[in-house]
Motif scaffolding. Structure first.
Motif, short mmCIF file in Angstrom:
data_model
loop_
_atom_site.label_atom_id
_atom_site.label_comp_id
_atom_site.label_asym_id
_atom_site.label_seq_id
_atom_site.Cartn_x
_atom_site.Cartn_y
_atom_site.Cartn_z
N ARG A 244 0.83 -1.22 0.00
CA ARG A 244 0.00 0.00 0.00
C ARG A 244 0.86 1.26 0.00
O ARG A 244 0.53 2.25 -0.67
CB ARG A 244 -0.93 0.00 1.23
N GLU A 245 1.98 1.24 0.73
CA GLU A 245 2.87 2.41 0.73
C GLU A 245 3.38 2.68 -0.68
O GLU A 245 3.42 3.84 -1.12
CB GLU A 245 4.06 2.16 1.68
N ALA A 246 3.77 1.63 -1.38
CA ALA A 246 4.26 1.79 -2.76
C ALA A 246 3.16 2.38 -3.64
O ALA A 246 3.40 3.30 -4.42
CB ALA A 246 4.73 0.44 -3.31
N GLU A 247 1.94 1.87 -3.48
CA GLU A 247 0.82 2.34 -4.32
C GLU A 247 0.49 3.80 -4.02
O GLU A 247 0.22 4.58 -4.94
CB GLU A 247 -0.39 1.44 -4.10
N HIS A 248 0.53 4.17 -2.74
CA HIS A 248 0.23 5.57 -2.38
C HIS A 248 1.31 6.50 -2.93
O HIS A 248 1.04 7.67 -3.20
CB HIS A 248 0.12 5.71 -0.86
N SER A 249 2.54 5.99 -3.10
CA SER A 249 3.61 6.84 -3.63
C SER A 249 3.48 7.04 -5.15
O SER A 249 4.19 7.84 -5.74
CB SER A 249 4.98 6.22 -3.31
N ASP A 250 2.56 6.29 -5.78
CA ASP A 250 2.40 6.34 -7.25
C ASP A 250 0.91 6.25 -7.59
O ASP A 250 0.47 5.32 -8.26
CB ASP A 250 3.19 5.17 -7.87
N PRO A 251 0.12 7.24 -7.13
CA PRO A 251 -1.33 7.09 -7.23
C PRO A 251 -1.85 7.04 -8.67
O PRO A 251 -2.90 6.47 -8.92
CB PRO A 251 -1.88 8.32 -6.49
N HIS A 252 -1.12 7.64 -9.62
CA HIS A 252 -1.61 7.67 -11.00
C HIS A 252 -0.93 6.64 -11.91
O HIS A 252 -1.09 6.68 -13.13
CB HIS A 252 -1.47 9.08 -11.58
N GLY A 253 -0.17 5.75 -11.31
CA GLY A 253 0.42 4.67 -12.08
C GLY A 253 1.45 5.15 -13.09
O GLY A 253 1.57 4.60 -14.17
N GLU A 254 2.22 6.22 -12.73
CA GLU A 254 3.26 6.69 -13.66
C GLU A 254 4.50 5.81 -13.57
O GLU A 254 5.11 5.47 -14.58
CB GLU A 254 3.62 8.15 -13.35
N ARG A 255 4.85 5.46 -12.34
CA ARG A 255 6.03 4.60 -12.17
C ARG A 255 5.69 3.14 -12.47
O ARG A 255 6.46 2.43 -13.11
CB ARG A 255 6.52 4.74 -10.72
N TRP A 256 4.53 2.72 -11.99
CA TRP A 256 4.09 1.33 -12.19
C TRP A 256 2.70 1.34 -12.84
O TRP A 256 1.68 1.31 -12.14
CB TRP A 256 3.99 0.59 -10.86
#
Ligand SMILES: [Zn+2]
Length: 274
Positions: A244-256
């Motif tokens: 969840r921390e990883a997902e919150h750091s990339d909310p718009h899916g730019e990195r992943w």
């Protein structure tokens, strides 16, 4: 076996479509395939109903029968189909579906079954654990995801592309050359990956829906060996927290780039007594 697990919905106010159930010698994990908004189906049942009904049926079967796991899965699919084939039109492929992992200890051996893209990890003491994941969905899906991956998440364009993507994949579901999941066709059970391993060769096992396996397979936060360490030392909920921390750091899916910002995530840690 000693089993510890954590399971969290993608969003606190939405139903968790993963199912996890366990006894002292059996583990069953299902990931219900979510249906995007705008989809209509001739089946009135929810994805959560499907994964929880099939999951609890399989767990009950595993406590009553030592038969081969694909046979139990086929019986389970047939049973759940019989619960709604007289009220729903199940012939048009819009009915709910789920991935399945079954793990069972009988005497001195462990039997396992994997259908769909959930992950089973067996720690045999080798530097690299055994990682079992049926990747046929990924093989089929990758070429159809270019447009979806190019759009920023949480936008109407992304939602529309996701609907198209899911519709396209529907044509490959439970077909030769496509991918297989539990839905209404018991023959899907024959397509599962299966195996047996002596209990004394397995120190521990982990079972993950893709929402939790993403820690390794999508976000590459850690390796599988470290994932097992996190599960043992800090517990399954610590793993989901890192996802969840990883997902919150990339909310718009730019990195992943991904089809959903968050996914239901379930992590199961199994200590095996040889
Ligand atoms: Zn139904």
């Amino acid at each position: 076996m000693r089993v510890a697990f954590a399971s969290e919905p993608a969003y606190p106010d939405r139903p968790n479509e993963d199912f996890i159930g366990a006894t002292a010698d059996a583990v069953v994990l299902l990931d219900g395939a979510s249906i995007p908004p705008g989809f209509t189906s001739a089946c009135s049942h929810s994805v959560r109903w499907y994964s929880h009904t099939l999951g609890s049926t399989l767990l009950a079967e595993m406590t009553q029968s030592a038969g081969p796991l694909p046979e139990l899965l086929a019986q389970g699919i047939k049973h759940v189909t019989s619960l709604h084939d007289f009220t729903c039109d199940l012939t048009h492929g819009g009915s709910p579906s789920a991935t399945v992992i079954m793990l069972r200890q009988i005497a001195d051996r462990l039997d396992w079954l994997a259908l769909g893209d959930s992950t089973l990890i067996l720690d045999t003491g080798a530097p690299e654990p055994m990682v079992i994941c049926d990747d046929r969905l990924e093989q089929v899906a990758a070429p159809h995801r270019t447009r979806l991956d190019s759009l920023p998440g949480r936008t109407p364009q992304h939602a529309e592309a996701r609907r198209e993507y899911v519709e396209t994949l529907g044509a490959y579901r439970n077909r030769d050359g496509g991918f297989w999941v539990a839905s209404t066709d018991p023959l899907a059970a024959d397509q599962a990956l299966t195996g047996t391993i002596p209990t004394n060769q397995v120190h521990a096992a982990a079972v993950l829906t893709d929402g939790a396996a993403d820690a390794v397979s999508r976000y590459r936060l850690i390796a599988w060996r470290q994932l097992l360490d996190v599960m043992t030392q800090d517990g399954p909920s610590a793993l989901i927290r890192r996802v969840r921390e990883a997902e919150h750091s990339d909310p718009h899916g730019e990195r992943w780039p991904r089809s959903k910002t968050h996914d239901d995530a379930t992590a199961v840690n199994v200590m095996v007594h040889g």
